[in-house]
Each structure stands twice: as C-alpha cells, then as structure tokens.
Write an enzyme that holds these catalytic residues in place. Structure first.
Site, PDB file in Angstrom:
ATOM      1  N   CYS A   1      -0.060  -2.737   1.696  1.00  0.00           N
ATOM      2  CA  CYS A   1      -1.188  -2.265   0.891  1.00  0.00           C
ATOM      3  C   CYS A   1      -0.983  -0.800   0.523  1.00  0.00           C
ATOM      4  O   CYS A   1      -0.136  -0.491  -0.282  1.00  0.00           O
ATOM      5  CB  CYS A   1      -2.501  -2.522   1.639  1.00  0.00           C
ATOM      6  SG  CYS A   1      -3.942  -2.441   0.560  1.00  0.00           S
TER       7      CYS A   1
ATOM      8  N   HIS B   1      -2.334  -8.314   3.529  1.00  0.00           N
ATOM      9  CA  HIS B   1      -2.312  -7.714   4.862  1.00  0.00           C
ATOM     10  C   HIS B   1      -1.865  -8.730   5.915  1.00  0.00           C
ATOM     11  O   HIS B   1      -2.683  -9.484   6.418  1.00  0.00           O
ATOM     12  CB  HIS B   1      -3.712  -7.227   5.239  1.00  0.00           C
ATOM     13  CG  HIS B   1      -4.127  -5.972   4.549  1.00  0.00           C
ATOM     14  ND1 HIS B   1      -3.900  -4.724   5.088  1.00  0.00           N
ATOM     15  CD2 HIS B   1      -4.761  -5.758   3.376  1.00  0.00           C
ATOM     16  CE1 HIS B   1      -4.382  -3.795   4.270  1.00  0.00           C
ATOM     17  NE2 HIS B   1      -4.909  -4.395   3.218  1.00  0.00           N
TER      18      HIS B   1
ATOM     19  N   GLU C   1      -1.153  -8.159   8.972  1.00  0.00           N
ATOM     20  CA  GLU C   1      -1.751  -7.867  10.280  1.00  0.00           C
ATOM     21  C   GLU C   1      -3.154  -8.449  10.397  1.00  0.00           C
ATOM     22  O   GLU C   1      -3.647  -8.661  11.494  1.00  0.00           O
ATOM     23  CB  GLU C   1      -1.759  -6.344  10.524  1.00  0.00           C
ATOM     24  CG  GLU C   1      -2.858  -5.547   9.836  1.00  0.00           C
ATOM     25  CD  GLU C   1      -2.620  -5.269   8.349  1.00  0.00           C
ATOM     26  OE1 GLU C   1      -1.714  -5.904   7.767  1.00  0.00           O
ATOM     27  OE2 GLU C   1      -3.351  -4.449   7.768  1.00  0.00           O
TER      28      GLU C   1
END
Lengths: 741, 234, 96
Positions: free
Chosen positions: B86, B202, B204
């Site tokens: 990002c 993302h 994560e």
C-alpha cells in the site's frame, strides 16, 4: 481590544456575581477568560448535570465512570477498555470537512488522556433530506471525507456507525464520533495533577489564533451569518495527531508520564484548570513559553486558542530527558511551560509576570442553571395522528422503502473508512448488527452506535428507550452481551421549556432502561443550542447511544447473512403495531406522528439471553434485529447479504394488541424483535431453549431459492428476486451521492 | 527469516505486519524507525502501509526522499528482498524501485473493501506459496491506488512482472471488478529482478482466518513464500 | 433564441481559479513539504510553502470581463470553495 468584550459575553450576570463572591474581588480579563471557558455549557454541563444524575454509572467492570475525558472498563487479564463520545456539530455545519475531521481528532485525544491507545472509531451522522437538498448532500460528502481522511491517516479504524436523514437537520447537522481505546491496566493515568513538582509540557501543534472561543461558540445557536464565525474554523492536521498517538503510546509503555490531557474546548484555560482542580494540586504556567504559530498573540489568545492536536503532559523532573528524546524522535514540537505546585491555585504568567491567579475553589462547579421544563403541546397532536390507508401494492411500497436513504446500504460511507487497519476488526461494517473487534487480551468486543430522532421527536421517553433497546439487540445479534454504554444527548436551546422537557425525558428513558437491566453509563456528552436563529427551529431530540458488549468466545461471533438453504426463519419477540416514527410512516406516507413503540427492558433482556444461548448451543446461524423498515427490511437484508432467498408467512407472527394490517406486520418497528436463522435439524433444541427463556417466537418461513416471498394467509404480499432487492437496497445511497441513475 | 519493518512518521500498519509475520513459523521481525534501519542485517525489509508524512504532496513522495531509500537501493542491487504494501508500494514507485505510478482512484474516493485477486506469477520469492492463476481474497484500503504503468503494462505482463491483478471470483478480469481503475487491473508488480514486490492489497490483513470474512488466510502466503525462499525451498 | 446564437462572435478564454486556505489558517501540507522535504534535503532560503488548487476553465464569451465574472459567479454560487476557510482568486489568461 475586541476580544475583551467577547470574553465575558456568555456568562450571565448571576454567574459573574458568583465569581466575584467566590474570589472576593473583581477578576481581571484573563481570569474572566479562564472562567468563561470553564463555565461554558460545553465544559461545565451547568444546564444538564442535575438531569444526568439519573443515569446509573456504576458496575463491577467500571473503573472510571463519567467525569473524565473517557470512561474505563475492566476487560480482565490486566487490560482495560476506554470509551468516549463527542460531537462536532457546530463546526461541521460551517466547515463539514474540517469540522468532522477535528471532531475525530478530539475524541481520539480523549482516549489518549487516560493512558490508553485508540483502537476503533464509530460515527453517528444526521443530515437534512439528501434526496431534495443539495446542501445536505454537500455536508454529508464532506463530513464523511473529513472523518475518512483523518481517521484513515492516523491509523484508527472506523468500524461502525449509523446515519439518519430528517428535515430538522437541514441547517444543523449532527456529527457524533465515538472512540474506543485499549491498554494495560497498570499504564492507565488519569488527567489530573496529583503531585506538586511535575513539569507541565505542551506537546504537538503550534498555538495559533484558529478556533478562538470555540467552546463558547459550541454553546451558541448558529447564526444566519456563517461568515462571521470564521475565526472558529480549525484546520485538521492528522499527521501531528498520528505522531502524538505513537509517541504517547511509547511513553505510556515506559511509564514516562504522570498525567496527560487533551486541549479541547477552551484550550489551555480549560485543560490547565481541569488538571488542577480534579487533582487538587495547583499549576504555575508561563503562557509566553508556549510555542506559537503567530508572533503577536496576546496572553488571552494563547490561553483560549483551540488549535488542534495539542496535549498537556505532566512529567516528573527525572523523566524529562527521556520524554524530550521521545518527542524529538517523532519530531513533535513541545515547550515546557510550567510546573505543578503545592498551592491550590491556577497561576498564569507572561514572561515571568503574574497575570492571573485563581484559587481552585473558584474554578470547579459552575453554578447549576435551573431550567424551566414543559411538556410540548404538539406531542398530543402528533400522537393522535390517524393511520394512513393501506396501499394496494405493498411490493412497490417495499421497493420504495428499500431505496430510502435511511434504509439503503451505507456502503458508500463505510467503504471510505479504513475499517481494517490495526488487524483487529473481526466483523466488518455491514456484516452484522454491530462491529466486532479483537482486544489486546484476545477477547472480543462488539460495538455499535444508534439513534432515532424521528421517534424521539414524537415521544422522547419511549424513543430514547427504543434506541437503547435497538442498541442492545444489535450487540446481542452479533453474539455479545451488553456491558456498558455512552450517551450523547443533543437538543436545541435549553432555555426553551419545551426543549428542556424533551432533554429530561430522553435522559429518563436511557436511565430507566439501563437501571432495569443493570448496564452502566460510563460516559457521555450533552450538546445544546442545535438550532438556527433564522427559523428558530430546533433539531429533533437526538440522543445517541454507543454500546459495548463482550463476547464470551470466538464461536459467539454472529453475522446477519443467511447461511444455508432449508433452515428455519424464526422471529423472536412479539410484533406490536405502533408505527409512530417508523420509516414506513415517515418516508412512504410522509406522516410524522402516531404512537412510538414502547419497549420493556426486562423482556428485552430475556430475548438477549435467549439469542446468546441459541448461539452458544450452535443452533443459530444468523441474527438480525428488527429496526428501521420493520420485519420486511430485516428479512431483505439477511437475504441480500447471504444471497439466499426466503419464504415467510406473516399470519404466523406472534402479535400483541389489535389485529394488525399487512402493512403493520411488514413494516412495524414495534416490539423488541430479532430475526434468526435456526438450523433446521436442531430446531427442537432451539424451541425448548426459547421456552425456557420465556421468549415468544414463531417459525415464519424457510431459507432457500432465489426469491423473497412474503405471504399473508397464503396470499402473496411481496415477491421479488434477491437480485431485484439488492439492486434497490445496495445502490440507492451511492447513486444519490454520486449523481448517477 | 529475519524481517525489518520500516516505520516512517505516519506509518500505520507496522504492527499489523509484525502480527502477520508472527504467524509464520520460524520468522522473526522487528519494527525499526526509518532513520535507524540497516537493511543488510535482514533478509526482508517491509515498507508497511499507512500515510507516511500524511501522504502530502503525493502518497509516498516525501518518504521516497529519505536516507533509508538510498540504502534500500543498494540493498536491492545486492539482491535483498523488499516488500512494499500500500503506502510502501507508493514509496517504492516514487523512489523508482518499481515501474509506474499510483494515481488517485477512478472514483476519487478512498476505498476499503475485500477484493479477489488472481495470482499472475507464482514463481518468485514472494509468491511461491500460491498456485499459478489461483484466486485469493485480500482487502484493499487506499485513495491513491490506481496503478499507471506509463504505457509499459503489456511489457510487465510479458516479463511476468505482474504479481496480482484484481479479478472476479473465477479469476476473470474486467473493469467492473477493477476497484480503482488500475491499468490492466494491476494490483501488484515486481522489479525486473523479482526481489522487490509492491502491492496495493494488504496481505497482513488477510493473514488470520478470524479476521477474514471468508475465514481465509491467503495473505499469509506472501510471508510464507519469503520464508520458503530464504530457507532455500523455492 | 438559443444559446449558440447568443455567443456568436465570441472568443474562447482561459480562466483560472485558484483556491487556497485563508492566509491566517495553517496549511499542514505546505508545512510538511517545507520541513520534511525541502529543509531535510538541504534546500535553504525558502521560508514558506502554501498549497492551492487550480481550476482551469475554457470559457466562451464576448469579453474578458464576461469570462471572468462568469467564473467568479460559478465559484461563489456553486461553492467551488468553502468561503469559511478558503479564498478564491480568478484570473483570465490569454485567449486560446
């Protein structure tokens, strides 16, 4: 000096007399400024605190109730959860982007003020009717962008909220933001000066002239001349806020700070005074030491400036070096402006010279203002509004209702919010009746904000009770047991007896409900003067309830989408026919009136326990409360989110009172109800459990197929495909805001 | 696997990446302030999401001028692995470590939502735990995420430097499921030596089934891939 | 009479509207560019950076004054800027 006249303007002559008497002399202009900021309605609750006493504030999990910057709840394992709610109504009405953004900044700093880290934001927004008003669309677009830009930038997820549109908010939008924080119990510090000899450090943004007199601005009605208020505009700087969050979090972990306090309404004047009189220790501060943006500021301007993103830190001398290093690492500007002292005074200096000296005994407790209260006469007229004729084509009515901005999906709003940052959002916006987050001790909490001004206008007491009921049903439908709430009470000018009566009734409604079920109110806020001077019209009474519930474990997490074909659809709770304030009356028939549903907290609680028990047993697959738009809309939302159709038979619903018409059965928001999807194979178990909980219920249909088919005594009332319903419900708000059809 | 997560003023997802990496067996990570980071001590440097310098000027533009980026350029030349997520991706394109630029989304609104991605190359240090062409779920959350390849999009595909594209549930690519208007639906790209990956989604946030609306953990595979690679398994 | 014939003999003007925060208000973006980019990269001599948004209109009208007043009106009445926090200056460039 123009400011001199402005300084004394909001204090009444009685209040000035009290000050002179307590002080034994005439205060100077700087002292007046301190008292005025502190005694503004916004900071002192002088018109509301006698009423707020009705609210129950204690509970086994409550560590800190109302009265500080945030309430604190014990969540076990050595962790706490903090919560606060704030509004930024007046600033948002003139500068929606900056007003909403700085509102987020303020509530986040409240959470930091008790030594906790912000972990989630919620927002509750009220505007005029966006279908007809381009002004309201402009406000909504910019408020949402303001919240998004600020919340996203500081890395705190905005995970839940609500949105209501009503003509009464056309010139006075309401922007409420709630923040949840979390931290270790031993890292909690309260914003008060309890020990002399600490250094007073001001960290963060520079102090400028922006927002001067904001606290008293919030305590006045909106002028027709919005331009005249330009000095109240505050420019948000989320970058500094983010650095403050990170720096403070590290300092909390290392126990470097004795107390920390947000600079909000009234700026340094309020923050310094509150730190001092709450802790009972004096402060001695030199205002000329404050790092300023403009060089030619007067002491009073420095004192009352409401520049954003600033915090006061109390630091013991031997820790100052480590604090300085931390602030320097994050490139935060700071100045050491004074120290806490033995003597119980707030002393202000300018380049060493004493310019104000106020004993703490003068500052606290602004005298309560007794307000006249009278039940508004219009309530009788509203209540006796005759019901409309039942429309022939309820299929069409249903489609129209789904497109109402109050009902249609709010994805246009929440997709602009980063609701994922922090990797703790277990249930996302729109997926369940409440959002669920993972707390630092691994436990889960559900959170939700609710309001319903249309109902509160017609019946403030019942309306306020209804909001708490809806909020708790939202938490329970998500798998959580309600554990605490915060409330935000918003009204017009409290000097008007009608308005004040409504305020009292709304607080009484919240108090009665919470008392009955034993859920404490751990914080809240009151915002008056939400009316415009041109029309003299106040907003509809707008209490907003922010609820927190805890889940016993991960398996309790419940979403609202239908999960499987062939399951039973069961309605828990009795359907009642009061349609006052319902979206069906207001949006379809343009009727404001009728009877508002009366909820019973104790049977609500049985319902909540029953739902949680069904989930624990593993027989409940989905749950959704019945609120705006009634049963028909609840069923539609469950079907659309799960992309599974359903059939339902209205005649099976348990009802109370007179025989209901088809429109009442479909669209009534009355009774406290939750719709659940129950595993068909295990229905017997569910049935027995519901009997044990004494909860009225009925199987009204089944999941499956591609259609939403609702019948009354076997006759088709509504028959649409899930796709048709989704098209209306999911895209109406987005279409309206993006201007395409 | 030793991982450094670089923290700039305004980084938001540093702890989130650390959480994801804590779920990778044998992996170890630390969040390091950007001025204190020495890349050569680690096997992977992650530039996490957030708003470095509040995205002022352009997202990533100011962080791209910090001394850490100069160190990273050398580190990458020496074969070090860098993952930009990002805002990290935005920094990498601003720094010239990846091709293209990231423009404001086509709808001119911040978008946060879960999307389907099609894996375009599973033969790299960052993607070896994926199946070729499989469809995975991860969330996006950005305002400046419209990937603009400056006329090089086809070349990127030819050179297999596209990591992920936005897709529908079956892997089909269309403008309808291209959330931000990226060139050819590109969601993530490699450098020409495949030791730098930048991606808008993302991973994560998609590394724990509890936090996924689908009960998946597809994002974790990005970190598992690097762990495999470092161990010499891929 | 349709609008086309009204504009007969008109010219095309470039009108620029510059929208920026009032000078009394803090401009965080400008500050960050100054502090974290220019100053940190060793640029000296620059004391302030302020940001603005520039809208560039192509306007067909009979005169420079008409073009300018039309855009002025558009900016004010359609709230292309928020007068509470921003100023808007309008300038006509050369004829296209």
């Amino acid at each position: 000096m123009r400011l001199v006249e402005e300084v004394a303007v909001t204090l009444t002559s009685e209040e000035r007399e009290v000050v002179r008497k307590r002080l034994g002399r005439e205060p100077n202009i700087i002292e007046w400024a301190v008292i005025e900021a502190l005694w503004s309605e916004h900071c002192s609750y002088k018109s509301s605190r006698n009423i707020l006493k009705m609210l129950p504030t204690e509970g086994v999990q409550v560590l800190v109730g109302p009265g500080f910057d945030a309430g604190l709840i014990d969540i076990g394992d050595g962790f706490v959860l903090s919560v606060h709610i704030e509004s930024h109504n007046h600033p948002s009405a003139i500068d929606p982007y900056g007003g909403a953004a700085t509102g987020i900044g303020g509530v986040v700093r409240d959470i930091l003020s008790v030594g906790t880290r912000p972990v989630a934001l919620l927002d509750s927004l009220r505007f005029g009717e966006i279908e007809s008003s381009s002004h309201s669309r402009w406000l909504l677009r910019n408020v949402v962008k303001g919240i998004a830009d600020y919340g996203n930038c500081i890395g705190v997820p905005t995970i839940a909220g609500e949105l209501e549109f009503d003509q009464s908010f056309e010139r006075n939008c309401l922007v409420d933001v709630m923040c949840i924080g979390a931290g270790r119990r031993e890292e909690v510090v309260l914003p008060m000066a309890t020990r002399p000899g600490c250094l007073v450090v001001l960290a963060g943004n520079t102090t400028g002239r922006d927002g001067i007199l904001g606290a008293s601005f919030a305590s006045q009605s909106l002028d027709s001349d919005e331009e005249g208020k330009r000095s109240a505009v505050q420019i948000p700087d989320p970058f500094i806020e983010k650095l403050l969050i990170d720096a403070l979090t590290e300092m909390f972990e290392q126990r470097l700070i004795s107390a920390v306090k947000d600079l909000g309404g009234g700026g340094l004047a309020t923050a310094l005074s509150e730190l001092a009189y709450k802790g009972g220790v004096g402060v001695d501060v030199d205002l000329s030491m404050v790092h300023r943006r403009e060089t030619d500021m007067t002491p009073v301007e420095v004192l009352v400036s409401e520049s954003q993103e600033r915090m006061l830190l109390l630091v013991e001398g031997q820790k100052l070096e480590r604090v300085s290093r931390m602030l320097e690492k994050y490139e935060l500007q700071f100045s050491i402006i004074g120290r806490t002292v033995e003597e119980r005074f707030v002393r202000l200096r300018w380049e060493g010279t004493l310019i104000a000296e106020l004993p703490l005994s003068v500052l606290g407790d602004a005298p309560s203002v007794a307000r006249a209260s009278r039940r508004p006469e219009y309530l009788d007229t509203l209540r006796n509004t005759p019901p409309p004729r039942e429309p022939e084509d309820l299929n069409k009515v249903f489609l129209n209702l789904l497109a109402s901005p109050n009902i249609s999906s709010k994805s246009w709003v929440y997709e602009q919010y980063d609701y994922e940052v922090g990797v703790r959002t277990v249930v996302k916006p729109g997926d369940a009746d409440a959002a669920i987050i993972k707390l630092p001790n691994g436990k889960l909490a559900a959170v939700k904000l609710d309001g319903d001004s249309k109902k509160c206008y017609i019946d403030p007491y019942r309306g306020a009770m209804w909001i708490v009921s809806e909020n708790f049903r939202n938490l329970a439908s998500s798998g959580a047991k309600p554990c605490a709430i915060v409330d935000h009470q918003q009204f017009g000018d409290p000097g008007k007896p009608d308005v004040y009566w409504c305020f009292k009734e709304c607080v009484r409604g919240v108090a009665d409900y919470c008392m009955a079920v034993g859920v404490p109110v751990v914080g809240g806020k009151v915002s008056f003067y939400n009316e415009d001077l041109v029309s003299g019209r106040a907003i509809k009474p707008s209490p907003v309830i922010g609820g927190i519930g805890l889940l016993s474990d991960e398996d309790m997490v419940t979403t609202l989408s239908l999960k499987r074909s062939g399951d039973y659809i069961v309605v828990l709770g009795v359907t009642t026919g009061e349609l006052g304030g319902s979206e069906y009356y207001e949006y379809i028939h343009r009727i404001c009136g009728g009877e508002v549903p009366l909820v019973d907290p104790l049977s609500d609680w049985q319902l909540i326990e029953a739902v949680l028990n069904l989930r624990r047993m593993g027989v409940l697959r989905a749950a959704h409360d019945v609120s705006k738009g009634g049963l028909a809309v609840s069923l539609a939302e469950m079907a659309v989110r799960g992309r599974i159709g359903l059939t339902a038979e209205l005649s099976k619903l348990p009802v109370r009172g007179r025989v209901l018409r088809r429109d009442g059965l479909l669209f009534s928001e009355g009774g406290s109800r939750i719709v659940v999807e129950v595993d068909r194979e295990r229905f017997r178990e569910a049935e027995m459990a519901l009997r044990r909980h004494s909860v009225p219920f009925a199987v009204i249909g089944e999941t499956g197929g591609n259609e939403i088919s609702i019948k009354m005594n076997g006759e088709q009332v509504i028959n649409l495909t899930v796709g048709e319903v989704e098209e209306r419900w999911h895209y109406s708000l987005e279409r309206l805001m993006e201007g395409y059809s | 696997m030793r991982v450094a997560i670089a923290k700039f003023p305004g980084s938001n997802c540093d702890q989130d990446v650390a959480y994801a990496i804590s779920r990778v067996p044998g992996a170890w990570s630390e969040v390091v302030w950007h001025t204190e980071l020495s890349p050569e001590r680690y096997e992977l440097v992650v530039l996490p999401g957030g708003f470095s310098y509040a995205d002022r000027l352009r997202a990533g533009a100011i962080a791209a001028h910090t001394p850490l980026i100069e160190k990273l350029i050398d580190y990458v030349k020496d074969g070090g692995l860098v993952l930009g997520i990002c805002n990290g991706f935005q920094i990498l394109v601003e720094a010239g470590l990846l091709l293209g630029s990231l423009l404001p989304n086509k709808g001119l609104r911040f978008i946060c939502k879960w999307v389907s991605l099609r894996v375009m190359n599973s033969d790299t240090p960052f993607t070896n735990a994926f199946e070729e062409s499989e469809v995975v779920k991860m969330p996006i959350a950005h305002y400046e995420g419209r990937y603009y390849a400056g006329g090089q999009a086809l070349r990127l595909f030819e050179e297999r430097r596209v990591a992920f594209v936005y897709a529908d549930e079956r892997g089909g690519v269309s403008e309808e499921c291209n959330p931000n208007g990226s060139d050819n639906s590109i969601a993530g790209v490699f450098n020409d030596t495949f030791n730098v990956l930048g991606m808008m989604p993302h991973p994560e946030r998609a590394s724990d089934p509890l936090l996924s609306p689908y009960g998946t953990e597809h994002g974790l595979r990005v970190f598992l891939s690097v762990a495999n690679y470092v161990k010499g398994g891929a | 009479m349709d609008s086309k014939s009204l504009l007969e003999g008109s010219k095309l003007w470039v009108v620029e509207a510059r929208i920026q925060l009032k000078s009394s208000l803090k401009d965080p973006e400008g500050e960050t560019i100054l502090r974290d980019l220019l100053h940190k990269r060793g640029v000296s001599g620059v004391e302030e950076v302020r940001t603005a948004k520039l809208l560039r209109f192509k306007v067909r009208s009979h005169s420079r004054e008409d073009a300018e007043s039309l855009i002025r009106k558009v900016c004010d009445e359609l709230r292309l800027y928020n007068p509470v926090s921003h100023t808007c200056s309008v300038r006509v460039g050369e004829e296209v």
